[in-house]
Write a protein that holds these residues in place. Structure first.
Motif, PDB file in Angstrom:
ATOM      1  N   ILE A  63      31.776  16.241  76.906  1.00 22.61           N
ATOM      2  CA  ILE A  63      32.954  15.576  76.342  1.00 22.61           C
ATOM      3  C   ILE A  63      33.521  14.602  77.362  1.00 22.61           C
ATOM      4  O   ILE A  63      33.728  14.949  78.529  1.00 22.61           O
ATOM      5  CB  ILE A  63      34.052  16.594  75.956  1.00 22.61           C
ATOM      6  CG1 ILE A  63      33.498  17.659  75.017  1.00 22.61           C
ATOM      7  CG2 ILE A  63      35.237  15.891  75.311  1.00 22.61           C
ATOM      8  CD1 ILE A  63      34.472  18.795  74.750  1.00 22.61           C
ATOM      9  N   ASN A  64      33.773  13.371  76.919  1.00 24.06           N
ATOM     10  CA  ASN A  64      34.510  12.394  77.728  1.00 24.06           C
ATOM     11  C   ASN A  64      35.994  12.545  77.429  1.00 24.06           C
ATOM     12  O   ASN A  64      36.388  12.651  76.266  1.00 24.06           O
ATOM     13  CB  ASN A  64      34.073  10.966  77.382  1.00 24.06           C
ATOM     14  CG  ASN A  64      32.721  10.634  77.954  1.00 24.06           C
ATOM     15  OD1 ASN A  64      32.399  11.017  79.071  1.00 24.06           O
ATOM     16  ND2 ASN A  64      31.907   9.925  77.184  1.00 24.06           N
ATOM     17  N   THR A 124      34.368  13.401  82.628  1.00 22.24           N
ATOM     18  CA  THR A 124      33.350  13.963  81.750  1.00 22.24           C
ATOM     19  C   THR A 124      33.149  15.424  82.108  1.00 22.24           C
ATOM     20  O   THR A 124      32.927  15.760  83.275  1.00 22.24           O
ATOM     21  CB  THR A 124      32.016  13.215  81.881  1.00 22.24           C
ATOM     22  OG1 THR A 124      32.214  11.836  81.576  1.00 22.24           O
ATOM     23  CG2 THR A 124      30.982  13.793  80.912  1.00 22.24           C
ATOM     24  N   GLU A 170      37.701  10.027  60.624  1.00 26.76           N
ATOM     25  CA  GLU A 170      37.595   9.224  61.844  1.00 26.76           C
ATOM     26  C   GLU A 170      38.347   9.839  63.017  1.00 26.76           C
ATOM     27  O   GLU A 170      38.260   9.329  64.149  1.00 26.76           O
ATOM     28  CB  GLU A 170      38.113   7.806  61.604  1.00 26.76           C
ATOM     29  CG  GLU A 170      39.566   7.699  61.229  1.00 26.76           C
ATOM     30  CD  GLU A 170      39.799   7.753  59.724  1.00 26.76           C
ATOM     31  OE1 GLU A 170      40.875   7.287  59.283  1.00 26.76           O
ATOM     32  OE2 GLU A 170      38.918   8.266  59.005  1.00 26.76           O
ATOM     33  N   ASP A 171      39.072  10.928  62.793  1.00 26.97           N
ATOM     34  CA  ASP A 171      39.864  11.540  63.849  1.00 26.97           C
ATOM     35  C   ASP A 171      39.205  12.786  64.443  1.00 26.97           C
ATOM     36  O   ASP A 171      39.842  13.528  65.195  1.00 26.97           O
ATOM     37  CB  ASP A 171      41.250  11.915  63.321  1.00 26.97           C
ATOM     38  CG  ASP A 171      42.036  10.696  62.875  1.00 26.97           C
ATOM     39  OD1 ASP A 171      42.016   9.703  63.615  1.00 26.97           O
ATOM     40  OD2 ASP A 171      42.660  10.736  61.802  1.00 26.97           O
ATOM     41  N   MET A 197      35.265  14.626  65.963  1.00 24.45           N
ATOM     42  CA  MET A 197      33.923  14.414  66.487  1.00 24.45           C
ATOM     43  C   MET A 197      33.134  15.714  66.361  1.00 24.45           C
ATOM     44  O   MET A 197      33.698  16.806  66.459  1.00 24.45           O
ATOM     45  CB  MET A 197      33.971  13.975  67.946  1.00 24.45           C
ATOM     46  CG  MET A 197      34.711  14.923  68.868  1.00 24.45           C
ATOM     47  SD  MET A 197      34.787  14.374  70.593  1.00 24.45           S
ATOM     48  CE  MET A 197      33.328  15.183  71.236  1.00 24.45           C
ATOM     49  N   THR A 256      39.858  14.382  68.055  1.00 25.21           N
ATOM     50  CA  THR A 256      39.702  13.512  69.211  1.00 25.21           C
ATOM     51  C   THR A 256      41.033  13.245  69.914  1.00 25.21           C
ATOM     52  O   THR A 256      41.058  12.589  70.947  1.00 25.21           O
ATOM     53  CB  THR A 256      39.081  12.173  68.805  1.00 25.21           C
ATOM     54  OG1 THR A 256      39.881  11.573  67.772  1.00 25.21           O
ATOM     55  CG2 THR A 256      37.667  12.370  68.277  1.00 25.21           C
ATOM     56  N   LYS A 257      42.125  13.734  69.349  1.00 27.48           N
ATOM     57  CA  LYS A 257      43.432  13.595  69.976  1.00 27.48           C
ATOM     58  C   LYS A 257      44.002  14.993  70.224  1.00 27.48           C
ATOM     59  O   LYS A 257      43.988  15.848  69.346  1.00 27.48           O
ATOM     60  CB  LYS A 257      44.392  12.797  69.088  1.00 27.48           C
ATOM     61  CG  LYS A 257      43.944  11.372  68.792  1.00 27.48           C
ATOM     62  CD  LYS A 257      44.109  10.494  69.979  1.00 27.48           C
ATOM     63  CE  LYS A 257      43.853   9.026  69.717  1.00 27.48           C
ATOM     64  NZ  LYS A 257      43.294   8.576  68.499  1.00 27.48           N
ATOM     65  N   ASN A 287      42.609  12.110  74.933  1.00 26.45           N
ATOM     66  CA  ASN A 287      41.713  11.471  73.976  1.00 26.45           C
ATOM     67  C   ASN A 287      40.289  11.880  74.318  1.00 26.45           C
ATOM     68  O   ASN A 287      39.837  11.693  75.455  1.00 26.45           O
ATOM     69  CB  ASN A 287      41.849   9.956  74.044  1.00 26.45           C
ATOM     70  CG  ASN A 287      43.231   9.496  73.638  1.00 26.45           C
ATOM     71  OD1 ASN A 287      43.531   9.318  72.463  1.00 26.45           O
ATOM     72  ND2 ASN A 287      44.106   9.320  74.617  1.00 26.45           N
ATOM     73  N   SER A 312      36.030  11.953  73.395  1.00 24.67           N
ATOM     74  CA  SER A 312      34.922  11.270  72.736  1.00 24.67           C
ATOM     75  C   SER A 312      33.635  11.933  73.190  1.00 24.67           C
ATOM     76  O   SER A 312      33.573  12.504  74.286  1.00 24.67           O
ATOM     77  CB  SER A 312      34.913   9.777  73.078  1.00 24.67           C
ATOM     78  OG  SER A 312      34.739   9.588  74.474  1.00 24.67           O
ATOM     79  N   GLU A 358      30.046  12.488  74.805  1.00 28.41           N
ATOM     80  CA  GLU A 358      29.271  11.860  75.858  1.00 28.41           C
ATOM     81  C   GLU A 358      27.879  11.564  75.318  1.00 28.41           C
ATOM     82  O   GLU A 358      27.185  12.469  74.813  1.00 28.41           O
ATOM     83  CB  GLU A 358      29.177  12.799  77.069  1.00 28.41           C
ATOM     84  CG  GLU A 358      28.180  12.385  78.126  1.00 28.41           C
ATOM     85  CD  GLU A 358      28.613  11.137  78.911  1.00 28.41           C
ATOM     86  OE1 GLU A 358      27.856  10.702  79.789  1.00 28.41           O
ATOM     87  OE2 GLU A 358      29.705  10.608  78.621  1.00 28.41           O
TER      88      GLU A 358
END
Length: 324
Positions: free
Chosen positions: A82-83, A102, A276-277, A279, A289-290, A312, A314, A316
């Motif tokens: 995870i980033n 990361t 879209e929110d 992953m 993602t938030k 936040n 995203s 990797e």
């Protein structure tokens, strides 16, 4: 995780929800963060009778069992990368952006005998450890950094670990990552205080989220129709000179407004993330993602937790370095 309040920001943040709880909590929206009083409690586990999440409600009575699949779900995160990007700051115009962090989640439990240093976690070290997967190893692959007045600065993090907290029958759980910050980090008026801090990121099963998203869409459609009806009655009230008809249309407009308020759509918008929110992560789960960045001194009982900012996340992307 708070319910779309506007106490901290004008933008919703799907990582946090606000619901009626048995103990007072303050609010943090789910899509963005702005400054405000930080004497608050953050969301972490689902309220007993609601679809929302309360970040620090670890005082849920022990008669609430954990998700039976909790161990399997947490073990399935082994190797997930995870980033993370942290936005720290309590003032609208003063933020400290920490990027480049990361982490890799591991499924091996941290030895409680202390053979490996790790910060205490709010689930496994709190009053309801049965709702937690237990503390697991977390490896920092890339060091966090920020841009200061003197260029790029690295942020020293240590004693990292993570857990998953999930109550039985709750549609969502939460992943909590814990770190220890070696020294204060400051940029302008924004300060990231040294000591332990945590990232809370809600997680859902794909099917559970799909069900809640469908329900949210249904309630949004109903609320939209109520708004149309309300506007129509307001227009009719303004157009008529008959006092009885004015009163009738006024009453109908108020009734439409009450239907919107009682529909629960405001809580659903805050509590249920859109596609879209989130992953994908392991075991057919998705993660918001938030999330929130917060800290706590002492035990997880007593004084309030302190909001530091927003996280936040995203995925990797692993690439083949030998590829042309």
């Amino acid at each position: 995780f708070p319910s779309q309040p506007h106490l901290l920001t004008s933008k919703p943040l799907h990582s946090v929800f606000l619901l009626p709880m048995t103990m007072p909590i303050a609010t943090l929206p789910c899509r963005a963060y702005a400054g405000c009083s930080i004497s608050i409690l953050l969301p972490l586990i689902l309220a007993a009778t609601s679809t929302s999440i309360d970040a620090f409600s670890f005082t849920i009575p022990k008669l609430n069992p954990a998700n039976p699949a909790l161990k399997d779900l947490s073990q399935a995160q082994d190797g997930i990368l995870i980033n993370l990007r942290l936005d720290v700051g309590q003032k609208e115009d003063s933020h400290l952006l920490i990027d480049g962090l990361t982490v890799e989640l591991h499924g091996d439990a941290i030895d409680k005998k202390g053979t490996k240093n790790s910060v205490p976690l709010p689930g496994s070290s709190g009053p309801n450890p049965h709702l937690s997967s237990g503390a697991n190893s977390l490896h920092i692959l890339d060091t966090a950094r920020f841009i200061g007045h003197d260029g790029t600065n690295h942020v020293e993090l240590q004693d990292a670990c993570w857990e998953m907290v999930w109550r039985e029958s709750a549609p969502a759980g939460v992943i909590v990552c814990g770190f220890d910050l070696a020294e204060d980090v400051q940029r302008g008026d924004a300060t990231f205080p040294k000591g332990r801090f945590y990232l809370s990121l809600p997680v859902w099963t794909r099917d559970g989220l799909a069900d809640k998203q469908a329900y949210k869409a249904e309630k949004l459609a109903e609320a939209e129709q109520h708004k149309i009806d309300q506007a129509d009655d307001i227009a009719k009230m303004q157009a008529t000179s008959n006092p009885l008809m004015k009163a009738l249309h006024y009453r109908n407009a108020i009734a439409a407004s009450e239907k919107i308020s009682m529909s629960g759509v405001k809580s659903l918008v805050a509590a249920v993330p859109d596609a879209e929110d989130v992953m994908p992560i392991g075991k057919d789960l998705v993660m918001c993602t938030k999330g929130t960045v917060w800290t706590k001194s002492g035990s997880f009982l007593g004084k309030e937790h302190v909001l530091l900012g927003v996280a936040n996340a995203s995925p990797e992307i692993v690439t083949n370095a030998l590829a042309p």
